[in-house]
Scaffold this active site. Structure first.
Site, PDB file in Angstrom:
ATOM      1  N   GLU A 205      -1.305 -18.075 -20.292  1.00 50.73           N
ATOM      2  CA  GLU A 205      -0.080 -17.862 -19.499  1.00 50.73           C
ATOM      3  C   GLU A 205       0.613 -19.170 -19.142  1.00 50.73           C
ATOM      4  OE1 GLU A 205      -1.084 -15.646 -15.963  1.00 50.73           O
ATOM      5  OE2 GLU A 205      -2.899 -16.793 -15.592  1.00 50.73           O
TER       6      GLU A 205
ATOM      7  N   HIS B  64       0.839  -1.201   0.000  1.00 52.24           N
ATOM      8  CA  HIS B  64       0.000   0.000   0.000  1.00 52.24           C
ATOM      9  C   HIS B  64       0.873   1.249   0.000  1.00 52.24           C
ATOM     10  CE1 HIS B  64      -3.486  -2.344   1.704  1.00 52.24           C
ATOM     11  NE2 HIS B  64      -4.068  -1.561   0.837  1.00 52.24           N
TER      12      HIS B  64
ATOM     13  N   ASN C 292       4.051 -12.708 -17.539  1.00 56.05           N
ATOM     14  CA  ASN C 292       4.860 -12.982 -16.331  1.00 56.05           C
ATOM     15  C   ASN C 292       4.903 -14.484 -16.069  1.00 56.05           C
ATOM     16  OD1 ASN C 292       4.777 -10.227 -16.157  1.00 56.05           O
ATOM     17  ND2 ASN C 292       3.230 -10.174 -14.551  1.00 56.05           N
ATOM     18  N   ASP C 293       3.739 -15.096 -16.160  1.00 58.30           N
ATOM     19  CA  ASP C 293       3.685 -16.541 -15.944  1.00 58.30           C
ATOM     20  C   ASP C 293       4.120 -17.316 -17.176  1.00 58.30           C
ATOM     21  OD1 ASP C 293       2.941 -17.017 -13.253  1.00 58.30           O
ATOM     22  OD2 ASP C 293       0.988 -16.129 -13.700  1.00 58.30           O
TER      23      ASP C 293
ATOM     24  N   ARG D  53       9.431 -17.071 -11.001  1.00 59.07           N
ATOM     25  CA  ARG D  53       9.457 -15.622 -11.199  1.00 59.07           C
ATOM     26  C   ARG D  53       9.789 -14.836  -9.932  1.00 59.07           C
ATOM     27  NH1 ARG D  53       3.065 -14.293 -12.389  1.00 59.07           N
ATOM     28  NH2 ARG D  53       3.377 -12.286 -11.417  1.00 59.07           N
TER      29      ARG D  53
ATOM     30  N   ARG E 207     -10.267  -9.768 -13.777  1.00 58.33           N
ATOM     31  CA  ARG E 207      -9.749 -11.130 -13.757  1.00 58.33           C
ATOM     32  C   ARG E 207     -10.275 -11.808 -12.507  1.00 58.33           C
ATOM     33  NH1 ARG E 207      -3.497 -12.397 -13.172  1.00 58.33           N
ATOM     34  NH2 ARG E 207      -3.810 -11.677 -11.047  1.00 58.33           N
TER      35      ARG E 207
ATOM     36  N   ARG F 138      -6.588  -7.074 -11.019  1.00 57.93           N
ATOM     37  CA  ARG F 138      -6.209  -8.267 -10.247  1.00 57.93           C
ATOM     38  C   ARG F 138      -7.027  -8.269  -8.958  1.00 57.93           C
ATOM     39  NH1 ARG F 138      -0.638  -6.783 -12.065  1.00 57.93           N
ATOM     40  NH2 ARG F 138       0.339  -8.649 -12.933  1.00 57.93           N
TER      41      ARG F 138
ATOM     42  N   CYS G 161      -1.037  -8.511 -20.797  1.00 54.50           N
ATOM     43  CA  CYS G 161      -1.156  -7.764 -19.543  1.00 54.50           C
ATOM     44  C   CYS G 161       0.002  -8.035 -18.595  1.00 54.50           C
ATOM     45  CB  CYS G 161      -2.492  -8.057 -18.863  1.00 54.50           C
ATOM     46  SG  CYS G 161      -2.703  -9.787 -18.454  1.00 54.50           S
TER      47      CYS G 161
HETATM   48  C1  PEP Z   1       0.915 -12.547 -15.777  1.00 52.83           C
HETATM   49  O1  PEP Z   1       1.123 -13.681 -15.361  1.00 52.83           O
HETATM   50  O2  PEP Z   1       1.565 -12.002 -16.677  1.00 52.83           O
HETATM   51  C2  PEP Z   1      -0.153 -11.733 -15.192  1.00 52.83           C
HETATM   52  C3  PEP Z   1      -0.511 -10.597 -15.730  1.00 52.83           C
HETATM   53  O3  PEP Z   1      -0.738 -12.158 -14.047  1.00 52.83           O
HETATM   54  P1  PEP Z   1      -0.007 -12.163 -12.611  1.00 52.83           P
HETATM   55  O4  PEP Z   1       1.240 -11.327 -12.744  1.00 52.83           O
HETATM   56  O5  PEP Z   1      -0.981 -11.566 -11.678  1.00 52.83           O
HETATM   57  O6  PEP Z   1       0.256 -13.597 -12.400  1.00 52.83           O
HETATM   58 MG    MG Z   2      -0.320 -14.698 -14.180  1.00 52.54          MG
END
Ligand code: PEP
Ligand code: MG
Length: 591
Positions: free
Chosen positions: A445, A203, A468-469, A479, A346, A310, A516
């Site tokens: 992902e 936060h 990211n995933d 990650r 999501r 999210r 995203c």
């Molecule tokens: C991702 O995995 O790229 C994603 C946007 O979701 P998160 O980072 O919340 O896993």
């Molecule tokens: Mg993800």
């Protein structure tokens, strides 16, 4: 120590930059720990007195938080005041109060000690959980507890950051800053802050960004290395706190600051502009959010809606917020605030590094390969359906889309859509309005989903690539593990190829595809993503204008050729170097 006539040497402390900007000032140390008060045994006859002291302190704290809430509402804005509602919930938690009273009763100790013991036990169990979001919740609890202890010790005493001399502009150094400290910082006097603890999703970090205060967190052993009154320079862009900066460093940063000001001025002109390549190919540029409090910043940066909300942050924050009604209220707020643009919500992506309450007791050996995202939602249909109904209800008030995370096979997507359809029937029967055409998307992902993207594309309205995933699972690189961070490579040819193939599959089925994950906001990656014909990029608020500018400097056809060329290479470093070359040629001012 250096001689008096000798300048101390410049020291550069590295952390994580969570709020951009550069500032120079003197350093102030601050922050009060949540320290154990003295334990005083009490005679049974004074138990009632101690209980009374506790209740008085709780009442006083409630008044202070409410006052603070009002003041912040009027000065900084309602979005920031919301944090105090969470604090009031913590303060009034009946089970905690009962336990403290019981501790006074059974252990015959003073109220502050009893209160400290109960809260500390609670915090200890939260801290043992390797979940950054719950750790942030611990900070809120500590924040409230600190106030209560202060009111027990000095009823009617002063509040706020203790012992802070703000007679001159300062940069604060603290072990940690709690959100209520951050939100009341005098922006004229506090030019930046650095902490030992913290993460980009706290936060405090989020508030620093919206308050526009440069901030660096996670500086190892910060407090052991700094002295009050030392001249310092904070660089929120690169996560640096520079002690005793040399004249050359100050000059270098002055030039950087000037450049940054000029750049921001130039970028601000793009706030209301379309996002399009130089040859006119439109891309939707939306924002990622974790809390609705971020919406004003997102809008002020010219985002075309939210491409990823999210929801698990909001959900994990407070038990009380989990009801369908509370969720519907929250999602409706996002949908109405963003009009004429929309919000893609999501569904819960708990699990992995975001622990699900049911899993606290039984940690999984491989949480990222375990009970996460859609797997949890499908196993808990009553929870999942409450969220789906809330999302549908919000869709009556604005443009709302829904997408499902962590899909590894088509059955999961079908299961989710079946439950969504059930919710539509239920709402219909109850006469509750919703948008029957709400767009349904699949997050791609996981490599297994990417490889059968055609099958997924036939059953949804859009794709959102969670890079990211996708990078994590394609390259088998955790990650969040610093040890293997060097292998976490967005330009790995396998990742680039998958991204291209996912978008191609979407287009073969006439649906749109967005990204995203963090690569969407990485301007080095923009030429590759434009070349892959991405339709939407959803990025952090701070990246919006930079990405808009980068896209505008690129030619769609040239990017396609560039992508083909990149995919002939077999290693991430070479592709990265190619991307850097293009970025340096097309938008050097952004680098
Ligand atoms: C991702 O995995 O790229 C994603 C946007 O979701 P998160 O980072 O919340 O896993
Ligand atoms: Mg993800």
């Amino acid at each position: 120590m250096a001689d008096t006539d000798q300048r101390p040497e410049e020291i550069r402390l590295r952390g994580i930059g969570v709020s951009p900007g550069i500032a120079t000032a003197v350093l102030q140390l601050t922050g009060e720990g949540f320290e154990e008060p003295e334990t005083r045994p009490i005679p049974r006859a004074t138990v009632a007195v101690e209980k009374e002291r506790l209740l008085t302190a709780l009442t006083r704290t409630r008044e202070q938080i409410t006052e603070l809430r009002k003041a912040i509402d009027q000065t900084v804005g309602a979005d920031h005041a919301g944090i105090f509602d969470a604090h009031l919930l913590v303060l009034d938690d009946a089970s905690v109060i009962e336990e403290v009273v019981r501790t006074i009763d059974t252990q015959l100790i003073n109220a502050e000690s009893a209160y400290y013991r109960v809260i500390d036990r609670y915090l200890e169990s939260l801290r043992r959980i390797a979940d950054p979001y719950l750790r942030e919740r611990a900070i809120d609890i500590e924040d409230v507890a600190r106030r209560v202890l202060k009111n027990l010790r000095w009823p009617g005493g002063p509040q706020g950051l203790r012992g802070l001399d703000l007679s001159q502009p300062s940069i604060l150094a603290a072990h940690d800053l709690v959100p209520s400290d951050t939100v009341v910082l005098d922006r004229e006097r506090v030019l930046g802050f650095a902490t030992e603890a913290g993460s980009p999703t706290s936060h405090t970090a989020i508030m620093a960004r919206s308050l526009n205060i440069p901030a660096v967190v996670a500086i190892h052993d910060l407090l052991e290395q700094v002295h009050p009154g030392a001249p310092v320079l904070i660089d929120g862009y690169h996560g640096l706190l520079i002690l005793y900066p040399t004249e050359a460093t100050v000059e270098e940063y002055q030039t950087l600051k000037k450049r940054e000001r000029q750049l921001l001025k130039k970028l601000n002109k793009l706030r209301d502009a379309e996002t399009a390549t130089s040859d006119g190919r439109r891309i939707t540029l939306s924002a990622n959010i974790e809390f609705v409090e971020e919406l004003p910043v997102v809008k002020s940066q010219g985002a075309e809606g939210v491409g990823l909300y999210r929801t698990e942050f909001f959900y994990l924050n407070e038990q009380e917020l989990r009801s369908e009604d509370k969720q519907a209220e929250n999602y409706t707020l996002a949908a109405t605030a963003l009009a004429p643009h929309g919000v893609i919500i999501r569904t819960l992506d708990v699990g992995g590094d975001k622990l699900w309450p049911e899993r606290y007791e039984e940690p999984e050996p491989n949480p990222f390969l375990g009970w996460r995202g859609i797997r949890v939602s499908l196993a808990r249909p009553e929870i999942f359906k409450a969220q789906l109904r809330a999302i549908l209800r919000a869709s009556a008030h604005g443009e709302v889309g829904v997408m499902f995370p962590f899909l590894s096979c088509i059955e999961e997507l079908r299961g989710a859509i079946r439950l969504l359809d059930e919710c539509k029937v239920e709402l219909d029967r109850a006469g509750i309005p919703f948008d029957p055409d709400l767009e349904v998307g699949a997050m791609i992902e996981i490599p297994s989903a990417a490889l059968i993207a055609d099958a997924f594309a036939a059953e949804v309205d859009f794709f959102s690539i969670g890079s990211n995933d996708l990078i994590q699972y394609t390259t088998a690189v955790d990650r969040v593990n610093e040890r293997v961070a060097n292998l976490y490579q967005p330009t790995h040819p396998a990742v680039v190829r998958l991204v291209r193939d996912i978008i191609d599959a979407a287009h073969r089925h006439q649906i749109w595809a967005g990204i995203c994950g963090e690569i969407a906001g990485d301007i080095l990656m923009t030429p590759l993503l434009v070349g892959a014909q991405v339709d939407e990029l959803s990025v952090g608020a701070a990246q919006i204008l930079r990405v808009r500018r980068a896209v505008s400097q690129l030619d769609g056809n040239l990017c396609r050729d560039f992508l083909d060329e990149a995919l002939k290479l077999s290693d991430a470093a070479s592709i990265h170097a190619l991307c850097r070359g293009i970025a340096e040629e097309k938008y050097p001012e952004l680098l």
